[in-house]
Design a protein around this motif. Structure first.
Motif, short mmCIF file in Angstrom:
data_model
loop_
_atom_site.label_atom_id
_atom_site.label_comp_id
_atom_site.label_asym_id
_atom_site.label_seq_id
_atom_site.Cartn_x
_atom_site.Cartn_y
_atom_site.Cartn_z
N TYR A 111 21.78 -8.77 56.33
CA TYR A 111 20.83 -9.66 57.00
C TYR A 111 20.96 -11.05 56.40
O TYR A 111 21.57 -11.25 55.35
CB TYR A 111 19.40 -9.15 56.81
CG TYR A 111 19.14 -8.74 55.38
CD1 TYR A 111 18.77 -9.68 54.42
CD2 TYR A 111 19.32 -7.42 54.97
CE1 TYR A 111 18.58 -9.31 53.10
CE2 TYR A 111 19.13 -7.05 53.66
CZ TYR A 111 18.76 -8.00 52.73
OH TYR A 111 18.58 -7.64 51.43
N ARG A 112 20.36 -12.01 57.07
CA ARG A 112 20.24 -13.38 56.56
C ARG A 112 18.88 -13.51 55.88
O ARG A 112 17.89 -12.94 56.35
CB ARG A 112 20.34 -14.40 57.68
CG ARG A 112 21.65 -14.36 58.41
CD ARG A 112 22.67 -15.19 57.68
NE ARG A 112 23.92 -15.15 58.40
CZ ARG A 112 25.09 -15.23 57.81
NH1 ARG A 112 25.15 -15.38 56.52
NH2 ARG A 112 26.19 -15.21 58.51
N VAL A 113 18.83 -14.30 54.83
CA VAL A 113 17.60 -14.52 54.08
C VAL A 113 17.07 -15.92 54.37
O VAL A 113 17.84 -16.89 54.38
CB VAL A 113 17.86 -14.36 52.56
CG1 VAL A 113 16.62 -14.72 51.75
CG2 VAL A 113 18.31 -12.95 52.25
N ALA A 114 15.77 -16.03 54.61
CA ALA A 114 15.11 -17.32 54.85
C ALA A 114 15.88 -18.12 55.89
O ALA A 114 16.24 -19.27 55.67
CB ALA A 114 14.96 -18.10 53.55
N ALA A 115 16.11 -17.50 57.03
CA ALA A 115 16.91 -18.11 58.10
C ALA A 115 16.08 -18.31 59.36
O ALA A 115 15.08 -17.63 59.58
CB ALA A 115 18.11 -17.22 58.41
N LYS A 116 16.53 -19.25 60.17
CA LYS A 116 15.88 -19.49 61.46
C LYS A 116 16.38 -18.44 62.46
O LYS A 116 17.58 -18.35 62.70
CB LYS A 116 16.26 -20.87 62.01
CG LYS A 116 15.78 -22.02 61.19
CD LYS A 116 16.27 -23.31 61.83
CE LYS A 116 15.90 -24.50 60.99
NZ LYS A 116 16.37 -25.74 61.62
N PRO A 117 15.49 -17.68 63.04
CA PRO A 117 15.94 -16.73 64.06
C PRO A 117 16.52 -17.47 65.28
O PRO A 117 17.53 -17.07 65.83
CB PRO A 117 14.67 -15.97 64.44
CG PRO A 117 13.73 -16.18 63.31
CD PRO A 117 14.08 -17.51 62.73
N LEU A 118 15.86 -18.54 65.68
CA LEU A 118 16.32 -19.36 66.81
C LEU A 118 16.68 -20.74 66.27
O LEU A 118 15.87 -21.35 65.55
CB LEU A 118 15.22 -19.48 67.86
CG LEU A 118 14.70 -18.17 68.46
CD1 LEU A 118 13.50 -18.43 69.36
CD2 LEU A 118 15.81 -17.46 69.22
N PRO A 119 17.85 -21.25 66.61
CA PRO A 119 18.27 -22.55 66.05
C PRO A 119 17.30 -23.69 66.32
O PRO A 119 17.13 -24.57 65.49
CB PRO A 119 19.61 -22.82 66.74
CG PRO A 119 20.02 -21.56 67.38
CD PRO A 119 18.82 -20.68 67.51
#
Length: 150
Positions: free
Chosen positions: A51-59
């Motif tokens: 998974y990605r950490v502390a990421a924007k789900p939608l740009p």
């Protein structure tokens, strides 16, 4: 202590902090990699999910999720009891109560808006409180991701 050392701890003019001590405390609060997040992430990673950490789900969103599974569109938020107004554990501060009640209310509204926008974009949103058992949270995340992979 030098003058510039003292200045760094004083709230700037117009600051929200009610005292220099409160300002120091607030500046030390983490917004990612908290103990509850690390515990849950460790369990999910051990199962083999990435998974990605502390990421924007939608740009186009300025908001970040604590864990993002982009291919299956699952966003996970581990909410702090104070910052997100936990119905079980939130205790309003005695200092500057007007500011804090408005701040927490705005956070809750932003959380609901984030949920709505992600649901509209066909994402599954999972929210957990920091006090929840990490093993139970991780199990729900793993189950949700695996179901969405099918």
């Amino acid at each position: 202590m030098a003058q510039e050392d003292v200045q760094q701890w004083l709230p700037p003019p117009g600051s929200w902090a009610s005292s220099a001590g409160n300002r120091r405390s607030m500046l030390g609060n983490r917004n990612k990699n908290t103990s509850p997040e690390l515990a849950i992430r460790s369990l999910v990673h051990a199962v083999g999910l990435r998974y990605r950490v502390a990421a924007k789900p939608l740009p186009e969103m300025r908001r970040t999720a604590d864990m993002v599974f982009r291919p299956v569109r699952v966003a996970v938020f581990i909410d702090g009891c104070f910052w997100h107004g936990c119905p079980e554990h939130f205790v309003p501060p005695k200092t500057n109560p007007g500011y804090w009640s408005e701040k927490i209310a705005r956070n809750v509204l932003r959380d609901r808006d984030t949920d709505r926008k992600l649901h509209e974009a066909n994402w599954t949103v999972l929210r957990f409180w920091e006090h929840q058992d990490p093993a139970i949270c991780a199990a729900e995340i793993v189950q949700t991701v695996l179901i969405r992979k099918r």
